[in-house]
Scaffold this motif. Structure first.
Motif, PDB file in Angstrom:
ATOM      1  N   PHE A   1       7.268 -15.761  -8.202  1.00  0.00           N
ATOM      2  CA  PHE A   1       8.718 -15.529  -8.281  1.00  0.00           C
ATOM      3  C   PHE A   1       9.373 -16.931  -8.519  1.00  0.00           C
ATOM      4  CE2 PHE A   1       7.527 -11.541  -6.036  1.00  0.00           C
ATOM      5  CZ  PHE A   1       8.076 -10.565  -6.466  1.00  0.00           C
ATOM      6  N   LYS A   2       8.697 -17.901  -8.435  1.00  0.00           N
ATOM      7  CA  LYS A   2       9.212 -19.200  -8.707  1.00  0.00           C
ATOM      8  C   LYS A   2      10.281 -19.343  -7.654  1.00  0.00           C
ATOM      9  CE  LYS A   2       6.545 -19.980 -12.273  1.00  0.00           C
ATOM     10  NZ  LYS A   2       5.281 -19.929 -12.073  1.00  0.00           N
ATOM     11  N   THR A   3      10.464 -18.959  -6.457  1.00  0.00           N
ATOM     12  CA  THR A   3      11.668 -19.095  -5.809  1.00  0.00           C
ATOM     13  C   THR A   3      11.552 -20.631  -5.276  1.00  0.00           C
ATOM     14  OG1 THR A   3      12.812 -18.198  -3.577  1.00  0.00           O
ATOM     15  CG2 THR A   3      10.554 -18.604  -3.525  1.00  0.00           C
ATOM     16  N   THR A   4      12.832 -21.110  -5.276  1.00  0.00           N
ATOM     17  CA  THR A   4      12.930 -22.631  -4.487  1.00  0.00           C
ATOM     18  C   THR A   4      13.411 -22.548  -3.134  1.00  0.00           C
ATOM     19  OG1 THR A   4      15.284 -22.708  -5.497  1.00  0.00           O
ATOM     20  CG2 THR A   4      13.534 -23.802  -6.891  1.00  0.00           C
ATOM     21  N   LEU A   5      13.578 -21.158  -2.504  1.00  0.00           N
ATOM     22  CA  LEU A   5      13.897 -21.177  -1.040  1.00  0.00           C
ATOM     23  C   LEU A   5      12.961 -21.695  -0.290  1.00  0.00           C
ATOM     24  CD1 LEU A   5      14.977 -17.537  -0.884  1.00  0.00           C
ATOM     25  CD2 LEU A   5      16.579 -19.285  -0.764  1.00  0.00           C
TER      26      LEU A   5
ATOM     27  N   LEU B   1      18.613 -11.076  -0.829  1.00  0.00           N
ATOM     28  CA  LEU B   1      19.218 -12.408  -0.649  1.00  0.00           C
ATOM     29  C   LEU B   1      19.954 -12.782  -1.936  1.00  0.00           C
ATOM     30  CD1 LEU B   1      15.932 -14.344   0.981  1.00  0.00           C
ATOM     31  CD2 LEU B   1      18.366 -13.866   2.185  1.00  0.00           C
ATOM     32  N   ALA B   2      19.538 -12.563  -3.216  1.00  0.00           N
ATOM     33  CA  ALA B   2      20.193 -12.869  -4.385  1.00  0.00           C
ATOM     34  C   ALA B   2      21.381 -12.278  -4.362  1.00  0.00           C
ATOM     35  CB  ALA B   2      19.315 -12.633  -5.459  1.00  0.00           C
ATOM     36  N   ARG B   3      21.550 -10.976  -3.994  1.00  0.00           N
ATOM     37  CA  ARG B   3      22.781 -10.085  -3.952  1.00  0.00           C
ATOM     38  C   ARG B   3      23.694 -10.929  -3.126  1.00  0.00           C
ATOM     39  NH1 ARG B   3      19.439  -5.745  -3.668  1.00  0.00           N
ATOM     40  NH2 ARG B   3      19.856  -5.399  -1.337  1.00  0.00           N
TER      41      ARG B   3
ATOM     42  N   ALA C   1       0.875  -1.297   0.070  1.00  0.00           N
ATOM     43  CA  ALA C   1       0.038   0.024  -0.142  1.00  0.00           C
ATOM     44  C   ALA C   1       0.846   1.359  -0.022  1.00  0.00           C
ATOM     45  CB  ALA C   1      -1.015   0.024   1.231  1.00  0.00           C
ATOM     46  N   ALA C   2       1.889   1.259   0.494  1.00  0.00           N
ATOM     47  CA  ALA C   2       3.012   2.190   0.553  1.00  0.00           C
ATOM     48  C   ALA C   2       3.898   2.293  -0.832  1.00  0.00           C
ATOM     49  CB  ALA C   2       3.875   2.436   1.759  1.00  0.00           C
ATOM     50  N   GLY C   3       3.654   1.235  -1.729  1.00  0.00           N
ATOM     51  CA  GLY C   3       4.275   1.520  -2.908  1.00  0.00           C
ATOM     52  C   GLY C   3       5.500   0.598  -2.977  1.00  0.00           C
ATOM     53  N   ARG C   4       5.562  -0.280  -1.909  1.00  0.00           N
ATOM     54  CA  ARG C   4       6.955  -1.029  -1.862  1.00  0.00           C
ATOM     55  C   ARG C   4       6.654  -2.543  -1.979  1.00  0.00           C
ATOM     56  NH1 ARG C   4       7.253   2.737   2.033  1.00  0.00           N
ATOM     57  NH2 ARG C   4       8.737   4.423   1.913  1.00  0.00           N
ATOM     58  N   ASP C   5       7.412  -3.251  -2.649  1.00  0.00           N
ATOM     59  CA  ASP C   5       7.249  -4.754  -2.954  1.00  0.00           C
ATOM     60  C   ASP C   5       8.252  -5.473  -2.012  1.00  0.00           C
ATOM     61  OD1 ASP C   5       7.010  -7.364  -3.743  1.00  0.00           O
ATOM     62  OD2 ASP C   5       6.755  -6.745  -5.888  1.00  0.00           O
ATOM     63  N   LEU C   6       7.864  -5.841  -0.991  1.00  0.00           N
ATOM     64  CA  LEU C   6       8.497  -6.528   0.100  1.00  0.00           C
ATOM     65  C   LEU C   6       9.160  -7.856  -0.343  1.00  0.00           C
ATOM     66  CD1 LEU C   6       9.711  -6.220   2.926  1.00  0.00           C
ATOM     67  CD2 LEU C   6       7.639  -7.300   4.001  1.00  0.00           C
ATOM     68  N   CYS C   7       8.235  -8.680  -0.848  1.00  0.00           N
ATOM     69  CA  CYS C   7       8.639  -9.922  -1.581  1.00  0.00           C
ATOM     70  C   CYS C   7       9.726  -9.896  -2.603  1.00  0.00           C
ATOM     71  CB  CYS C   7       7.536 -10.694  -2.148  1.00  0.00           C
ATOM     72  SG  CYS C   7       6.214 -11.045  -1.044  1.00  0.00           S
ATOM     73  N   ALA C   8       9.750  -8.864  -3.522  1.00  0.00           N
ATOM     74  CA  ALA C   8      10.624  -8.561  -4.449  1.00  0.00           C
ATOM     75  C   ALA C   8      11.907  -8.314  -4.085  1.00  0.00           C
ATOM     76  CB  ALA C   8      10.408  -7.653  -5.579  1.00  0.00           C
ATOM     77  N   ALA C   9      11.938  -7.085  -2.843  1.00  0.00           N
ATOM     78  CA  ALA C   9      13.066  -6.715  -2.241  1.00  0.00           C
ATOM     79  C   ALA C   9      13.749  -7.714  -1.328  1.00  0.00           C
ATOM     80  CB  ALA C   9      12.448  -5.464  -1.398  1.00  0.00           C
TER      81      ALA C   9
ATOM     82  N   ILE D   1      21.951 -16.319  -2.144  1.00  0.00           N
ATOM     83  CA  ILE D   1      20.991 -17.175  -1.445  1.00  0.00           C
ATOM     84  C   ILE D   1      19.802 -17.163  -2.148  1.00  0.00           C
ATOM     85  CG2 ILE D   1      19.819 -17.270   0.600  1.00  0.00           C
ATOM     86  CD1 ILE D   1      21.920 -15.836   2.142  1.00  0.00           C
ATOM     87  N   THR D   2      19.776 -18.147  -3.312  1.00  0.00           N
ATOM     88  CA  THR D   2      18.664 -18.409  -3.858  1.00  0.00           C
ATOM     89  C   THR D   2      18.002 -19.718  -4.259  1.00  0.00           C
ATOM     90  OG1 THR D   2      20.176 -18.891  -5.711  1.00  0.00           O
ATOM     91  CG2 THR D   2      19.543 -16.619  -5.621  1.00  0.00           C
ATOM     92  N   ARG D   3      18.769 -20.774  -3.521  1.00  0.00           N
ATOM     93  CA  ARG D   3      18.323 -22.203  -3.534  1.00  0.00           C
ATOM     94  C   ARG D   3      17.832 -22.736  -2.282  1.00  0.00           C
ATOM     95  NH1 ARG D   3      23.507 -20.924  -5.026  1.00  0.00           N
ATOM     96  NH2 ARG D   3      24.252 -22.112  -3.265  1.00  0.00           N
ATOM     97  N   GLU D   4      17.106 -23.727  -2.571  1.00  0.00           N
ATOM     98  CA  GLU D   4      16.615 -24.558  -1.381  1.00  0.00           C
ATOM     99  C   GLU D   4      17.664 -24.967  -0.338  1.00  0.00           C
ATOM    100  OE1 GLU D   4      13.485 -28.412  -0.638  1.00  0.00           O
ATOM    101  OE2 GLU D   4      14.442 -28.199  -2.431  1.00  0.00           O
ATOM    102  N   THR D   5      18.944 -25.212  -0.840  1.00  0.00           N
ATOM    103  CA  THR D   5      19.797 -25.682   0.145  1.00  0.00           C
ATOM    104  C   THR D   5      20.285 -24.854   0.783  1.00  0.00           C
ATOM    105  OG1 THR D   5      21.338 -25.733  -1.748  1.00  0.00           O
ATOM    106  CG2 THR D   5      20.171 -27.744  -0.917  1.00  0.00           C
ATOM    107  N   ASP D   6      20.392 -23.175   0.372  1.00  0.00           N
ATOM    108  CA  ASP D   6      20.835 -22.081   1.301  1.00  0.00           C
ATOM    109  C   ASP D   6      20.490 -22.074   2.496  1.00  0.00           C
ATOM    110  OD1 ASP D   6      22.553 -21.654  -0.924  1.00  0.00           O
ATOM    111  OD2 ASP D   6      21.216 -20.142  -2.069  1.00  0.00           O
ATOM    112  N   PRO D   7      21.263 -21.354   3.445  1.00  0.00           N
ATOM    113  CA  PRO D   7      20.695 -21.280   4.915  1.00  0.00           C
ATOM    114  C   PRO D   7      19.822 -20.284   5.328  1.00  0.00           C
ATOM    115  CG  PRO D   7      23.031 -20.297   4.377  1.00  0.00           C
ATOM    116  CD  PRO D   7      22.424 -20.786   3.249  1.00  0.00           C
ATOM    117  N   VAL D   8      18.596 -20.194   4.380  1.00  0.00           N
ATOM    118  CA  VAL D   8      17.544 -19.276   4.918  1.00  0.00           C
ATOM    119  C   VAL D   8      16.146 -19.820   4.873  1.00  0.00           C
ATOM    120  CG1 VAL D   8      17.196 -18.120   2.702  1.00  0.00           C
ATOM    121  CG2 VAL D   8      16.824 -16.989   4.675  1.00  0.00           C
TER     122      VAL D   8
END
Length: 173
Positions: free
Chosen positions: A63-67, A34-36, A21-29, A39-46
């Motif tokens: 987003f098709k994340t595998t996390l 994490l990608a920076r 509602a405030a114009g921010r995409d928390l999921c994308a951010a 950390i993008t894979r199911e086996t990563d520590p998150v």
């Protein structure tokens, strides 16, 4: 520092609809951050979690994340998200949740053996929040008694705690 322990980050996305509602995409951010850090894979520590099922579904399907993803189960009176947590705790609700999350996490009082069995049957791990040795669940006078009830009797897979040393001693880590 490497300690030999399997430490993971449990990242909670708080109030994604409020941010939207405030114009921010928390999921994308969150995923971009994490990608920076690689950390993008199911086996990563998150493990990423939220009380908002729309956000957790979006992470998995849009987003098709595998996390690893966890659906937090609150109480309807909290108004955390536009959902019915009581319905989400049913057999059907848990099966629906397993289509986008690998675990559910609810408050300690709801971590009963019957609930854990139902969630496990739906293919979900079960975590509970928040264990404190100075605020034990009803019916327990020691931390070890409460932890035995949660891990051994109920079959809990994980636990949020403000006192990791107490839980680590019980688990003999």
């Amino acid at each position: 520092r490497t300690t030999g322990r399997n430490v993971r980050l449990y990242l909670e996305l708080k109030s994604p609809a409020w941010h939207a509602a405030a114009g921010r995409d928390l999921c994308a951010a969150a995923l971009a951050c994490l990608a920076r850090h690689g950390i993008t894979r199911e086996t990563d520590p998150v493990i990423v979690e939220s009380f908002d099922p729309a956000a957790v579904r979006r992470l998995r399907h849009d987003f098709k994340t595998t996390l690893r993803l966890t659906q937090l189960l609150g109480e309807n009176a909290w108004h955390e998200a536009g959902c019915d947590y009581d319905t989400m705790r049913t057999d059907t609700g848990l099966r629906d949740t397993s289509a986008y999350a690998g675990a559910v996490a609810g408050n300690l009082e709801r971590a009963t053996p019957a609930f854990v069995r139902t969630a496990h049957a739906a293919g979900l791990d079960v975590h509970a929040y928040t264990f404190r040795a100075d605020a034990l669940p009803a019916g327990h006078t020691t931390a070890n008694s409460a932890l035995h009830s949660l891990f051994v009797e109920a079959g809990l897979d994980g636990l949020f705690t403000d006192q990791p040393d107490v839980v680590a001693r019980f688990l003999d880590l």
